[in-house]
Every structure is written in C-alpha cells, then in structure tokens.
Design a protein around this motif. Sequence first.
Motif, PDB file in Angstrom:
ATOM      1  N   LEU A   5       5.888   4.820  -9.124  1.00 48.26           N
ATOM      2  CA  LEU A   5       5.367   3.467  -9.307  1.00 48.26           C
ATOM      3  C   LEU A   5       6.352   2.705 -10.180  1.00 48.26           C
ATOM      4  CD1 LEU A   5       1.610   4.306 -10.040  1.00 48.26           C
ATOM      5  CD2 LEU A   5       2.714   3.894  -7.832  1.00 48.26           C
ATOM      6  N   LEU A   6       6.865   1.583  -9.670  1.00 49.96           N
ATOM      7  CA  LEU A   6       7.921   0.824 -10.341  1.00 49.96           C
ATOM      8  C   LEU A   6       7.389  -0.574 -10.659  1.00 49.96           C
ATOM      9  CD1 LEU A   6      10.737   1.785  -7.798  1.00 49.96           C
ATOM     10  CD2 LEU A   6      10.153   2.988  -9.902  1.00 49.96           C
ATOM     11  N   ASP A   7       7.119  -0.834 -11.929  1.00 44.72           N
ATOM     12  CA  ASP A   7       6.547  -2.123 -12.340  1.00 44.72           C
ATOM     13  C   ASP A   7       7.654  -3.034 -12.858  1.00 44.72           C
ATOM     14  OD1 ASP A   7       4.970  -4.212 -13.090  1.00 44.72           O
ATOM     15  OD2 ASP A   7       3.681  -3.082 -14.436  1.00 44.72           O
ATOM     16  N   ILE A  57       7.463   0.834  -0.574  1.00 45.25           N
ATOM     17  CA  ILE A  57       6.620  -0.353  -0.444  1.00 45.25           C
ATOM     18  C   ILE A  57       6.902  -1.319  -1.589  1.00 45.25           C
ATOM     19  CG2 ILE A  57       4.236  -1.219  -0.416  1.00 45.25           C
ATOM     20  CD1 ILE A  57       4.862   0.410   1.998  1.00 45.25           C
ATOM     21  N   ALA A  58       7.016  -2.603  -1.284  1.00 46.36           N
ATOM     22  CA  ALA A  58       7.087  -3.631  -2.322  1.00 46.36           C
ATOM     23  C   ALA A  58       5.782  -4.425  -2.306  1.00 46.36           C
ATOM     24  CB  ALA A  58       8.273  -4.562  -2.093  1.00 46.36           C
ATOM     25  N   THR A  72       8.352   8.820  -2.335  1.00 46.54           N
ATOM     26  CA  THR A  72       7.567   7.639  -1.961  1.00 46.54           C
ATOM     27  C   THR A  72       7.572   6.692  -3.153  1.00 46.54           C
ATOM     28  OG1 THR A  72       6.152   9.037  -0.592  1.00 46.54           O
ATOM     29  CG2 THR A  72       5.314   6.851  -1.148  1.00 46.54           C
ATOM     30  N   ALA A  73       7.743   5.392  -2.912  1.00 42.79           N
ATOM     31  CA  ALA A  73       7.843   4.449  -4.028  1.00 42.79           C
ATOM     32  C   ALA A  73       7.033   3.188  -3.744  1.00 42.79           C
ATOM     33  CB  ALA A  73       9.301   4.077  -4.289  1.00 42.79           C
ATOM     34  N   ILE A  74       6.427   2.647  -4.808  1.00 40.02           N
ATOM     35  CA  ILE A  74       5.721   1.369  -4.758  1.00 40.02           C
ATOM     36  C   ILE A  74       6.308   0.495  -5.844  1.00 40.02           C
ATOM     37  CG2 ILE A  74       3.505   0.179  -4.921  1.00 40.02           C
ATOM     38  CD1 ILE A  74       2.150   2.788  -4.123  1.00 40.02           C
ATOM     39  N   ARG A 123       8.444  -2.124   3.650  1.00 36.23           N
ATOM     40  CA  ARG A 123       7.268  -2.933   3.965  1.00 36.23           C
ATOM     41  C   ARG A 123       6.879  -3.710   2.721  1.00 36.23           C
ATOM     42  NH1 ARG A 123       1.560  -1.139   4.620  1.00 36.23           N
ATOM     43  NH2 ARG A 123       2.239   0.947   4.027  1.00 36.23           N
ATOM     44  N   ILE A 124       6.416  -4.943   2.910  1.00 33.61           N
ATOM     45  CA  ILE A 124       6.016  -5.774   1.773  1.00 33.61           C
ATOM     46  C   ILE A 124       4.552  -6.168   1.924  1.00 33.61           C
ATOM     47  CG2 ILE A 124       6.444  -7.905   0.485  1.00 33.61           C
ATOM     48  CD1 ILE A 124       9.306  -7.870   1.604  1.00 33.61           C
ATOM     49  N   LEU A 125       3.761  -5.883   0.889  1.00 34.46           N
ATOM     50  CA  LEU A 125       2.383  -6.338   0.830  1.00 34.46           C
ATOM     51  C   LEU A 125       2.345  -7.596  -0.028  1.00 34.46           C
ATOM     52  CD1 LEU A 125       0.567  -2.939   0.145  1.00 34.46           C
ATOM     53  CD2 LEU A 125       1.012  -4.023   2.350  1.00 34.46           C
ATOM     54  N   VAL A 126       1.797  -8.686   0.509  1.00 30.36           N
ATOM     55  CA  VAL A 126       1.687  -9.941  -0.230  1.00 30.36           C
ATOM     56  C   VAL A 126       0.246 -10.112  -0.693  1.00 30.36           C
ATOM     57  CG1 VAL A 126       1.971 -12.445  -0.178  1.00 30.36           C
ATOM     58  CG2 VAL A 126       3.549 -10.984   1.107  1.00 30.36           C
TER      59      VAL A 126
END
Length: 274
Positions: free
Chosen positions: A168-170, A38-39, A198-200, A215-218
């Motif tokens: 989690l990738l900031d 997820i981005a 799983t990655a965000i 998938r991209i959450l805006v």
Amino acid sequence: MNKPILELKDISYSYHNLKGETPALSHISFQVERGEFIAIAGPSGCGKSTLLSIIFGLLVPESGEVLFHISQGEMQASRHQTAGLCPKMGYMLQHDHLFEWRTIYQNVLLGLEINHQLTEEKKDRAIQLLKDYDLYKFKDKKPSELSGGMKQRAALIRTLVLDPEILLLDEPFSALDYQTRLSVSSDICNIIRSTGKTAILITHDLSEAISLSDRILVMSKRPATIKCDIPIHLTISEDSPLASRNAPEYRGYFNQLWKEISDENYIQNAASLK
C-alpha cells in the motif's frame, strides 16, 4: 478460477466527533488481482487515505468487509471484528520515516526487529536488497547523508524485506522535488514489478497514475464512491514509467482523468458556495 488477492465488498465509513457524523466512504466495492498495480485518484479530501487505512486494518469499516486471499489462506476483516493488520501487507507512507540515530542498514532491519523476524536468513535478504537497489555502499550511513530519493528506496527495502504480498503506497513520492519524483517513482515501480508484488497507490498526480499503474480507480467527492474504473493499455517501446508518458494513448487517458476529477471538484466547490 483463481481468486483475486484482495476484495472490498460494500465498504462504508464515517468519522464521528462532538459536532456529529461526517460520511467518508459509501458502498465501496472492487477487486485487485494478484500482481496487479492499481492507482486510486480522486478530489482532495475524498477519503483515499481512509480507504487505505481500512484495507491495512488501522480502521474498521462501519459496513462491508475486506477479504484477503493470500498464500497463508483466506483472511477476513469485517465490521464485526476489531481492527487488525494483515501480516502479508506492507504500508509505505508519504515520508520515509527513517530514524536518524540508526544507519540505513539498521533502519532496513527495523520492521524485522518489531515483528521478531530478525533471522540470519532475513539479514542476508536485507543485504541482497541493498545490493540489488544500489544502496549497499551507503548501508552504514545515516539518513541525513542520503538524498531524498535514496531514502525512499531504503524505506521500500525496509518494507520488502518483510516479504509482503500486497504493498500500500500512500503518495510515497509527494515529498520529493519534481525531477527526483520522476526518477524515484520509475525506480520504485520497476522494483515492485520485478518482485511480482501487488500494489495499490494513492496519488494526486494523474501522470503518475497513468504511467505506473495497470488500472486506475477514480473516487467521487465525499462520501466517496468508485466513480469509474479505467484499465490502462499503453503502446510503449520499453516498459518504464518515463516511456509511458510518450505513449500515443497517454493524452487520452490524461484528459479522461482530468475531466472525471475536475467535474467532482466543480460539484464540490459549487456545493460549498450554497
């Protein structure tokens, strides 16, 4: 029916200081499926990193709850509990944070030492990861002797050796120059996908969001909500982030994201002029 690995339910959060309250997040809800990448994108200052800190357990939401469905069973964090880190999550920051007085191998083992997991089996896994990702011959070097991209790979290995289920990738590539960023983001995405993690990913780079994620959450302007949820389906000849940028659907996704975020920036700037 399998449960999603992560659920956020109605998360809200505000920052407080002597001048008052600053709402950051408002009623955020979404799910992440196991193995999904997820981005999260949105206007600058909208609370993306705050959201990641809540997921990781560094901050406690004022309302709502975060649910994990991991191999050790369900773990729950809610506003009724104190902050606590999920043991099956890894957090990769903008900078590699490798210690110069330690070798690359010693840096990779740091998380294991802190978590009292430094077994021979884990050491063997660290060596294997260094071999798999072309860093074994540099294991006795100091961080200053490596390129920026190599240091980011070492930082990822340091996270992976703990065997997290969620990464989690900031903005982990933001400190790199453009050419290195393209190469390293591609490498790291392939590493994550090959391990089935799983990655965000938090990113300001729309091209990066499209080429790396499922998938991209805006997010909207602060106090942020989830403005839209965009599944990414690209027609590509090879599964790589670089090839994704040449997909026929790429421009349409880019224009859609640009419009969503540009509208938010316009609203934010207009409000500041009142």
